[in-house]
Every structure is written in structure tokens, then in C-alpha cells.
Design an enzyme around this catalytic site. Structure first.
Site, PDB file in Angstrom:
ATOM      1  N   GLY A 503      22.618  58.023  40.338  1.00  0.00           N
ATOM      2  CA  GLY A 503      22.862  56.659  39.877  1.00  0.00           C
ATOM      3  C   GLY A 503      21.837  55.729  40.470  1.00  0.00           C
ATOM      4  O   GLY A 503      20.849  56.154  41.088  1.00  0.00           O
ATOM      5  N   GLY A 505      21.468  51.544  42.232  1.00  0.00           N
ATOM      6  CA  GLY A 505      22.066  50.285  42.641  1.00  0.00           C
ATOM      7  C   GLY A 505      20.991  49.297  43.022  1.00  0.00           C
ATOM      8  O   GLY A 505      19.809  49.477  42.703  1.00  0.00           O
ATOM      9  N   GLY A 506      21.400  48.237  43.725  1.00  0.00           N
ATOM     10  CA  GLY A 506      20.456  47.204  44.109  1.00  0.00           C
ATOM     11  C   GLY A 506      19.371  47.717  45.035  1.00  0.00           C
ATOM     12  O   GLY A 506      18.265  47.190  45.075  1.00  0.00           O
ATOM     13  N   GLY A 508      18.123  50.868  45.045  1.00  0.00           N
ATOM     14  CA  GLY A 508      17.249  51.754  44.298  1.00  0.00           C
ATOM     15  C   GLY A 508      18.021  52.972  43.825  1.00  0.00           C
ATOM     16  O   GLY A 508      19.254  53.036  43.925  1.00  0.00           O
ATOM     17  N   PRO A 509      17.329  53.985  43.310  1.00  0.00           N
ATOM     18  CA  PRO A 509      18.002  55.183  42.798  1.00  0.00           C
ATOM     19  C   PRO A 509      18.555  56.055  43.922  1.00  0.00           C
ATOM     20  O   PRO A 509      18.062  56.020  45.051  1.00  0.00           O
ATOM     21  CB  PRO A 509      16.897  55.914  42.030  1.00  0.00           C
ATOM     22  N   VAL A 510      19.577  56.842  43.588  1.00  0.00           N
ATOM     23  CA  VAL A 510      20.198  57.761  44.538  1.00  0.00           C
ATOM     24  C   VAL A 510      20.139  59.163  43.942  1.00  0.00           C
ATOM     25  O   VAL A 510      20.477  59.370  42.766  1.00  0.00           O
ATOM     26  CB  VAL A 510      21.662  57.383  44.827  1.00  0.00           C
ATOM     27  N   ASP A 621      29.617  42.857  50.804  1.00  0.00           N
ATOM     28  CA  ASP A 621      29.277  43.355  49.464  1.00  0.00           C
ATOM     29  C   ASP A 621      30.236  44.466  49.047  1.00  0.00           C
ATOM     30  O   ASP A 621      29.825  45.509  48.543  1.00  0.00           O
ATOM     31  CB  ASP A 621      27.837  43.857  49.437  1.00  0.00           C
TER      32      ASP A 621
END
Length: 813
Positions: A503, A505-506, A508-510, A621
Site C-alpha cells: 500500500g 501512505g503519506g 511513501g509506499p510500503v 495522526d
């Protein structure tokens, strides 16, 4: 005719068993059915039938009669519930208490007895002990059976927890399987008599946490029991038995229990609040994890968690550098057995005493002399501080020690005679002067070195940290996380193959990866286009390295190579909560029990951050994409790039750099930049409403109003229609009352004013107890409205994206 009617009435009176009304005793001609109870003669305890969240399951249990918030303190048939039929509890010859199925008469549960009597009865004593005995023999030693020998998850005053050497019976507490299932759970609390008695908290057969040994006032390393005026803890130890029991010193009601999450807790009923109040709990913090720091290692709530005792060094230097402390420490100078000395180590939780020997009456100096006679004796202490006597000898390595400067104990550890010159007071005044001068010189060198270090660090790029054996973060932060070579990560992720992408997110990619040893990992790769940068990267390292909790994700290490910056985490097979919760098909995997467990886990993780961790962290967050799920759907809070720590005297702070995600930020934070623990509480409340409803707060729409999900939930709550908010896939109507209570808790968390919101401690309490909840007030961001600060966010498109990427907003001056 009138005489005949009276005669029949008398016959009916004497023939029909006396099952109506409360009694403390039943005989073989009596029974207890559903709706009927036994009550102790003093009216304190009551025994009867009860049902859990599963309305088809029926149990026989015991509780305090006059306390409104019922807590079942003992269950007879915890492994054999009655399903779909009523039950009958009765006494039968030759002296058994049995629970029968009322429909077919089949035995569901039975007590045991090694002998028989002709006239058995069952009696509920004033102590809360349910006993089976001969009607003509009240002597406790002749009881055929007693519930105190078979506790469930709760210890009440007078109950013995320990070992009876004569009968071979060990009494210990075992957690419920879940909040509504009293079957045997994973966790248990034991008074271990091996060596010198101490309390062990086990997960299955493995020791999870430990307190003890007994020091005359309480168990070393445990909460300060003497500080409570409502009860006293006693240890009894003789040739027949060893056990712990609590004595009530006023008329309060205090119980101890082990819950389904593995926490040993002590609760007291407070009449003024009309509620149970938790006074102590174990584990207290991450340092209570059993033998976390290995032999001769000492855990501290200050980072690094593990340190070697003074005059000890790591046994495995390379492992220690990798944050692997399992091999512990060793003396820097070996023992010779002859001529060894003792050094005093004050203020610690005494080590594991299973391999120890106790001498009841022996002064400290004689205790040391006794230890020196045995080359395997590694340490000793004057155990009973209340009497100033007693000698405990440790025969073997010392494990599971914790730094407790305020209420810890003193231990005297055997050392080489070469350490004698370092013992305070062993030399004259000249030695003191020498040491003082040396310390001053060392201090000057440290200050100069620190200045040079800080000067050089500003001019070094992170590329210089590539050398193997270096670690993340600044030296003063002591994060001590291993740095992986880029080649290792490339191989583990198949060069960041798109097939391994989990996936984005803010940050970067995982990517999913597998290290050479077979360990699965998740690699978070900082994107060049990410709105999060080096500060967030360092922040994540600093916080996650210092926080250890079952509901927080574990950071394994990272990789820095030029512009490449990566964090390596433990792999979570079920990915993030949002990927399951908001997927129409996958959400079916989250039944109500799992959702409730997720809510509880997140709450406990936040409570640890806000109250129990050494840093007092505000996450800032919290959202579904930052809650990861392991293979058993246990939640793990992740992504600490935006986290902020508070000092003890701080309650709130203001920032010009507002970070977070629209839909989860509290009003005072999003608009004014004011944040506190109540900011996280607001985010948690949004999460709760989303988990129960299966819908997102942002992007929610309704045919009849222009409200967001939170506003819609509050409107339904005011109109008494909260059940309409529940996810339709939760087709479990017998949980509806619990669902409505959780929605109510969620609405309390999202109230507009921070001071109206409960703390996470109160939230955890409300989730675990059926308490009377206050009315919820209007939530913050009640309606969908345009927020002008959105125009000054880093990316308007990102702020409105469906994947809830974290945003950063700069407050105008």
C-alpha cells in the site's frame, strides 16, 4: 371442605422442595433454578444463574449481592455452559454438587469429592466460599469440596492463592477467554513456591511477567500495596502450604483479577462514585516483560531500556549492538570463589527467586558469609525489611531485574576482590579526592566530546551512517536500532517488486519482504514526493524505539543510503484496519467480537502512550490506515512520524505546524493548533464510530441531511435511533446493547470541548464496565463545512483523497 383445603395446603407446604426465596444452604431435597439464588447469611454474596453476551449460554456464578455494577467473581461451569435450556443446581449423595440440564436431566457440571457422607449439604459462607459438607460437621478441614479451591479469574478477601503441599492442590487465577466468555483464557496468575515464593503471570505455560519475592511489605517490583488503606496483603509460608491472601481492614469491597489481556488488576468498589475503581495493575510498564534484559541486565523506563549492571559488560557485544539483549551481561572481572566480596546495588526489583535458598533468621553480614561458603551463590539480600532479618541466597545467574529507585530493594551481588578498590568507603580520604578529580576530568572530556559531536553531526549527511553496526537517530536519543544494508532490503523485497507492494501512505509506499532467516518484514520507503521528510523519519525512530506495548507496532530497524530512507517493521498479515473495515467483502471478517476487541486494543495502546509510557506521547495522526492488524486481528497502532511527547507537568501545547488527517483532527487542533491527549481522544472517538458503522467519517453522505458521519451519529443518538448506525453485516442482535454503549462512548470522545471528553483511562474503564454514561454533548465538526485552512495545506488534492494521506498545515502568522 375448608378443612380439606387447609390439609392439602399443609401437605403442599411440606412436600414441595423449598426452592423459593433466598437461602444460604440447600440439602438433597432442595435445588436452585434459574431466577432463584443462594445468599450468604450476612447478605453480602449471592449465587445464581447468569448469562453472558451470548444469550444462549447460561452459567452458575457468584457475585456481590448489593453492588449495582455486577462483577461475577466465581463461575462453576466455565467450561461447560448450559445452551438452549434451563439448569438446576442441587446436592446429591454421596456428597456432590451437580448442575443438571432441566430438559433431559443430564449432568453438565459436578464438584468432586474423595469421600462420601450420608447427609450432604451445600452452603454459601459469609466469606463467599461455596462449600459442600456433612450437615453435622462444620470444620473446614472436613469440607468435601469448596469453591475457594477452584478460583476462576478473581480473588476475593480470604481466598488463598498458592500451593497446599498436603492436598497437592494449587489455587491460581485464570483469565476469561473473552469479556463475555468465562471459559479458560490464556493468562494465569500463580504464587510460585519454587525457591522463595513470588508471583508469576503466565501466558499459557510461558512466564510473561513476574513480581516478587516477598520483602516483608509486599512483592518486590509490584505496586505499592501498603499505600492502600482498604486492604493488606499477607504471605503465609510453612511446611504444609504457601499462599497469599488479602485482608480487608475496613468495610470496602476489594478484589484482584487477571483479565483476558493478561493484566493483573486490583479493583475497589467506591460507593460515592457507584462504580468499580482500578487501583493497581500489572504489568506496570514494558520493563515488566519477563527477563527482557537477560542475566545481570537491568531494565529501566529511560532509554535504552536495557543496561548492564555497574561493573558488568554485555556477554554478546554484537547482539547488544543489534538490540538483542537476550544473552545478558557478565562480570568484567571473573569470580575466584575464594576471597570474593559483595557490592550493594540499591533500588531494584529483586531477581527471579526460583533458584534460591531462604534462611529465616540471619543478619545481613551472616547472610553474606553464608553465601560465600557456596561458589554457586551469586547474590544475597536481607529479605524481610519489616523485621530487619531473613536471608535470601540466589544460586545462579540473576535475571529479570528492574530499576526502581523509589521503592526498590537492595541486593548484594558477589564480585571479584579486584573490585574492592571501587567500593565506596573502602579507601581513605585520598581515594575520595582521586575519584573526584577523575570524575571531574571525565566530565570535562564528555562535555568537550559532546560539543565536538554536535558540531560534526550538523555537517554529516545521513549517507555517512551506512556503515554496518551504526544505528538510527542521534547519540543522545539512544534509539539503538540496527541499520540494514540496502542490498539486504533489495533482496528481501525482490528489488521493491510491485507484487510485494502492500500500500501507500503519506510517508511513501510500503513493501512486504523476507529476510534471509525467514522473518517477514514490512518496509516503509520514504518517497521523494512525500510531504513527510527527514524530521518525521527521525521522529518515528525516536518514539517507536522507546515504546513497547502489545498494541503498538514494533520497529525492527531501517536503511539509509543516499536519498533512500526506509523503516523496517514487523509484518502484519492483515495489513491496515481501513483495508478490511471499508471493504464490502472483507468487512465480513470483522464480526462484532473482533471489532470490539480492536476498539479495546486501540484504547489500551493509547492509554499506554498517554499515561503509562515513559514519554507521555500524543500520536496526532490516529486513523484506520495507521492501525495494523496481526494474524489474529489484534490491533497495533503505527506511524509515529507526527507524534509529540509531553513532560510530566505539560497538559497541552500549541503548534504552528498542524499535522494530521481531515476527519480525525479535533476542532481545537485543526483550527487553533492546540493539541493534548484529548486530541487523540477525539480521533479515537471517530475511529469508534467508523468501526461500529463500517463507514468513513469523511465522504459520508445521507439522503436526509448534509452531516458527516459524526454529526449523523449524534443526530441518531439524540433521537434514540443509534441502532440504525450499526453496520448491517453485524447480524448479531444479542450484542445490540453493547454496540449502543460503544457508540455512546465514541460520541463522548468527539465532544466539541476538550474538557468534556473523557481521558483514555476513563475510556478504557467505560469500555470494560457497564457503567452509567453521561449524556453526550454536540460533537466537534458537527456538520460538513468548508474549512478555509484546507486552502493552505500542502496539497488540496491530497487532503481530499480517499486514502486519507496525512497532511501538514502551516498556521498563518
Amino acid at each position: 371442605m375448608e378443612i380439606l383445603q387447609k390439609g392439602l395446603a399443609l401437605v403442599f407446604l411440606f412436600i414441595i422442595p423449598a426452592t423459593f426465596g433466598a437461602t444460604n444452604t440447600i440439602t438433597t431435597s432442595q435445588m436452585i433454578r434459574d431466577g432463584e439464588t443462594m445468599v450468604s447469611s450476612d447478605g453480602v454474596f449471592e449465587l445464581g444463574f447468569f448469562k453472558t453476551g451470548k444469550l444462549t449460554n447460561q452459567y452458575v456464578g457468584l457475585w456481590y449481592r448489593n453492588i449495582k455494577v455486577r462483577r461475577v467473581v466465581w463461575v462453576a461451569n466455565r467450561e461447560a455452559p448450559l445452551t438452549g435450556a434451563g439448569g438446576v443446581l442441587k446436592v446429591i449423595e454421596p456428597g456432590l454438587l451437580v448442575l443438571l440440564n432441566d430438559t433431559n436431566g443430564a449432568a453438565v457440571w459436578s464438584s468432586k469429592s474423595s469421600r462420601s457422607v450420608q447427609n450432604p449439604i451445600a452452603q454459601l459462607l459469609d466469606s463467599g466460599n461455596l462449600v459442600v459438607r456433612d450437615a453435622n460437621d462444620e470444620r473446614p478441614e472436613n469440607f468435601l469440596w469448596q469453591s475457594f479451591d477452584h478460583p476462576t479469574d478473581t480473588s476475593i478477601p480470604g481466598m488463598k492463592i498458592g500451593m497446599n503441599y498436603v492436598t497437592g492442590i494449587e489455587t491460581y487465577l485464570t483469565s476469561w477467554k473473552s469479556n463475555d466468555d468465562p471459559a479458560l483464557g490464556d493468562f494465569s496468575t500463580h504464587v510460585d513456591p519454587t525457591g522463595y515464593p513470588q508471583v508469576l503471570l503466565k501466558n499459557g505455560t510461558e512466564i510473561w511477567s513476574r513480581v516478587g519475592p516477598w520483602n516483608g511489605f509486599g512483592f518486590s517490583g509490584g505496586p505499592n500495596e501498603t499505600g492502600e488503606a482498604t486492604y493488606k496483603i499477607h504471605l503465609v509460608m510453612n511446611e504444609k502450604e504457601v499462599y497469599v491472601f488479602q485482608e480487608i481492614i475496613d468495610k470496602s469491597v476489594t478484589i484482584a483479577l487477571v483479565d483476558e489481556s493478561g493484566y493483573q488488576q486490583r479493583w475497589t468498589w467506591v460507593d460515592g462514585a457507584q462504580n468499580w475503581v482500578k487501583f493497581t495493575y500489572l504489568p506496570i510498564d514494558s520493563c515488566d516483560q519477563y527477563k527482557l534484559c537477560g542475566a545481570y541486565g537491568k531494565c529501566s523506563t529511560n532509554t535504552p531500556f536495557c543496561r548492564c549492571l555497574d561493573r558488568f559488560v554485555p556477554k554478546d557485544q554484537e547482539g547488544w549492538a543489534r538490540s538483542d539483549r537476550s544473552n545478558g551481561c557478565v562480570r568484567r572481572n571473573n569470580l575466584s570463589c575464594q576471597g570474593d566480596i559483595f557490592l550493594k546495588y540499591p533500588g531494584i526489583k529483586l531477581p527471579d527467586s526460583r533458584n534460591s535458598r531462604y534462611i529465616e533468621i540471619l543478619a545481613l553480614e551472616d547472610c553474606k558469609a553464608e553465601c560465600l561458603k557456596d561458589c554457586s551463590c551469586m547474590a544475597c539480600t536481607q529479605l524481610d525489611r519489616s523485621k530487619g532479618t531473613g536471608c535470601l541466597l540466589w544460586l545462579g545467574d540473576l535475571i529479570d531485574m528492574k530499576d526502581q529507585p523509589e521503592n526498590g530493594d537492595d541486593i548484594y551481588i558477589r564480585m571479584s576482590s579486584s573490585e574492592a578498590e571501587n567500593v565506596a568507603g573502602s579507601e581513605g580520604k585520598k581515594k575520595y579526592v582521586t575519584v573526584a578529580v577523575s570524575l571531574t576530568s571525565v566530565l570535562v572530556i564528555i562535555l568537550i566530546g559532546t560539543g565536538l559531536f554536535l558540531y560534526i553531526r550538523k555537517r554529516l549527511s545521513y549517507q555517512n551512517l551506512r556503515m554496518k553496526g551504526q544505528h538510527f537517530g542521534s547519540h543522545e536519543q539512544n534509539s539503538e536500532l540496527p541499520l540494514f544494508d540496502l542490498s539486504t532490503i533489495l533482496e528481501a523485497t525482490d528489488r521493491f517488486s510491485i507484487n510485494n507492494k502492500l500500500g501507500e501512505g503519506g510517508f511513501g509506499p510500503v513493501y512486504k519482504g523476507m529476510l534471509e532467516g525467514g522473518q517477514e518484514i514490512a518496509v516503509k520507503r520514504l518517497s521523494k514526493d512525500s510531504m513527510q521528510g527527514l524530521d518525521e523519519f527521525k521522529n518515528e525512530i525516536i518514539f517507536i524505539a522507546k515504546l513497547q506495548h502489545r498494541n503498538l507496532v514494533r520497529l525492527i530497524g531501517g536503511c539509509i543510503n543516499g536519498e533512500e530512507k526506509m523503516l523496517i517493521y514487523e509484518y502484519m498479515p492483515n495489513k491496515s484496519l481501513d483495508m478490511i473495515l471499508f471493504d464490502q467483502t472483507k468487512s465480513m471478517l470483522l464480526d462484532w467480537k473482533k471489532r470490539f476487541s480492536v476498539i479495546n486494543g486501540i484504547a489500551r495502546g493509547l492509554l499506554y502512550l498517554h499515561q503509562d509510557s515513559q514519554l507521555r506521547v500524543i500520536h496526532r495522526d490516529l486513523k484506520p490506515s495507521n492501525v495494523l492488524l496481526d494474524s489474529d486481528m489484534n490491533p497495533k497502532i503505527s506511524d509515529f512520524g507526527m507524534a509529540r511527547s509531553f513532560r510530566e507537568n505539560e497538559t497541552e501545547a500549541k503548534t504552528r505546524r498542524v499535522v494530521g488527517t481531515y476527519g480525525y483532527m479535533s476542532p481545537e487542533y485543526a483550527i487553533d493548533g492546540m493539541f493534548s491527549t484529548k486530541s487523540d481522544v477525539f480521533s479515537f472517538g471517530v475511529l469508534v464510530i467508523e468501526i461500529v458503522s463500517g463507514m468513513r467519517n469523511r465522504g459520508f453522505s445521507h439522503d436526509y441531511d448534509n452531516l458527516n458521519l459524526i454529526g449523523h451519529a449524534w443526530t441518531l443518538y439524540k433521537e434514540g435511533r443509534s441502532q440504525e448506525l450499526v453496520d448491517p453485516c453485524l447480524a448479531e442482535p444479542f450484542y445490540i446493547s453493547e454496540m449502543l454503549r460503544i457508540i455512546h462512548v465514541g460520541l463522548l470522545c468527539v465532544q466539541k470541548r476538550p474538557e468534556d471528553r473523557p481521558s483514555m483511562f476513563t475510556v478504557v474503564f467505560m469500555l470494560s464496565n457497564e457503567v452509567v454514561l453521561p449524556d453526550a454533548k454536540q460533537p466537534g465538526f458537527f456538520t460538513e463545512r468548508e474549512v478555509t485552512i484546507a486552502q493552505s495545506s500542502t496539497s488540496t488534492n491530497t487532503a481530499n483523497s480517499a486514502n486519507e494521506i496525512t497532511i501538514t498545515m502551516i498556521e498563518a502568522r
